[in-house]
Design a protein around this motif. Structure first.
Motif, PDB file in Angstrom:
ATOM      1  N   SER A  39       0.584  -2.620  -5.987  1.00  0.00           N
ATOM      2  CA  SER A  39       1.981  -3.046  -5.880  1.00  0.00           C
ATOM      3  C   SER A  39       2.042  -4.060  -4.749  1.00  0.00           C
TER       4      SER A  39
ATOM      5  N   HIS B 245       3.448  -3.515  -1.960  1.00  0.00           N
ATOM      6  CA  HIS B 245       3.125  -2.702  -0.783  1.00  0.00           C
ATOM      7  C   HIS B 245       1.619  -2.555  -0.617  1.00  0.00           C
TER       8      HIS B 245
ATOM      9  N   PRO C 260       2.808   3.511  -7.709  1.00  0.00           N
ATOM     10  CA  PRO C 260       4.188   3.129  -7.374  1.00  0.00           C
ATOM     11  C   PRO C 260       5.133   3.316  -8.553  1.00  0.00           C
ATOM     12  N   LYS C 261       6.401   3.454  -8.233  1.00  0.00           N
ATOM     13  CA  LYS C 261       7.409   3.489  -9.287  1.00  0.00           C
ATOM     14  C   LYS C 261       7.591   2.108  -9.908  1.00  0.00           C
ATOM     15  N   SER C 262       7.323   1.076  -9.092  1.00  0.00           N
ATOM     16  CA  SER C 262       7.430  -0.301  -9.567  1.00  0.00           C
ATOM     17  C   SER C 262       6.372  -1.132  -8.860  1.00  0.00           C
TER      18      SER C 262
ATOM     19  N   GLN D 224       7.335  -2.580  -5.502  1.00  0.00           N
ATOM     20  CA  GLN D 224       7.573  -1.711  -4.350  1.00  0.00           C
ATOM     21  C   GLN D 224       7.011  -2.334  -3.078  1.00  0.00           C
ATOM     22  N   GLY D 225       7.818  -2.377  -2.027  1.00  0.00           N
ATOM     23  CA  GLY D 225       7.391  -2.970  -0.761  1.00  0.00           C
ATOM     24  C   GLY D 225       7.781  -4.420  -0.586  1.00  0.00           C
TER      25      GLY D 225
END
Length: 212
Positions: free
Chosen positions: A113, A115, A180-182, A185-186
């Motif tokens: 992600s 992040h 991650p959910k997406s 993210q981050g």
């Protein structure tokens, strides 16, 4: 009955997760603080440009714009707040991660992600800058006794700290990544973390003298 040294050794072994984590976080904190010392200059420049841009409109309504000296303290407080916020982010990344994570390309790919991409780019230079600060502190303390050996002891200390705390901390936070959910993210954290990373790398590591 165990002797006191054995009991102390056992206690240290049981608490290793705590003091190793504190050392890893403190190392990043040193790098962040060094970067924040230069971030306040950047914030001051932005505030000064903003005040200069707003000077004419303010004067038209009878308001007096701030003088440049009035912006020094707000710039310092903003830099400090961003430093603490970033340190809190580092603490959150390190908390509850295994001391010796099992790293694999597949696990990292599954956790990929924004992040996951930004985290090592941010952690590595701030930890290295922190290790360099520790090493230079050793050099400064020993330089009055023997300047030449003090220099080498400082460099060796920096390398040891970077290895034992910086590299192990990086492995922990990367190993602690989860799916991650997406993939985005981050994204909101990325500009702040990368800003500190660039400042820590540029001002906290010794290559500027080599490039000049």
């Amino acid at each position: 009955m165990d002797d006191p040294l054995s009991r102390l050794d056992a206690a240290l072994a049981r608490s290793r997760f705590a003091w190793i984590g504190l050392g890893q976080l403190a190392l990043v904190g040193l790098g962040l603080h060094l970067a924040a010392d230069h971030l306040d200059d950047q914030v001051y420049a932005l505030l000064s440009a903003l005040v200069e841009r707003l000077a004419a409109p303010l004067e038209t309504v009878g308001l007096t714009p701030s003088s440049p000296d009035d912006l020094l303290e707000p710039a310092a407080w903003i830099a400090l707040a961003l430093e603490l916020l970033t340190l809190l982010h580092a603490f959150n990344c390190l908390t509850l991660t295994p001391l010796a994570p099992k790293l694999s390309p597949r696990a990292y790919r599954d956790a990929l992600s924004v992040h996951a991409l930004v985290l090592p780019l941010y952690w590595a230079p701030t930890a290295l800058a922190g290790a360099w600060v520790v090493g230079m502190s050793v050099e400064d303390a020993l330089a009055p006794l023997a300047a030449g050996p003090a220099r080498w002891l400082g460099v060796i200390t920096s390398l040891l700290v970077a290895w034992r705390l910086g590299l192990s901390g990086l492995a922990r936070v990367v190993g602690g990544l989860s799916a991650p959910k997406s993939r985005l993210q981050g994204l909101l954290w990325a500009p702040l973390l990368l800003t500190f990373a660039v400042l820590a790398a540029w001002y906290g590591l010794p290559w500027r003298g080599v490039l000049s």
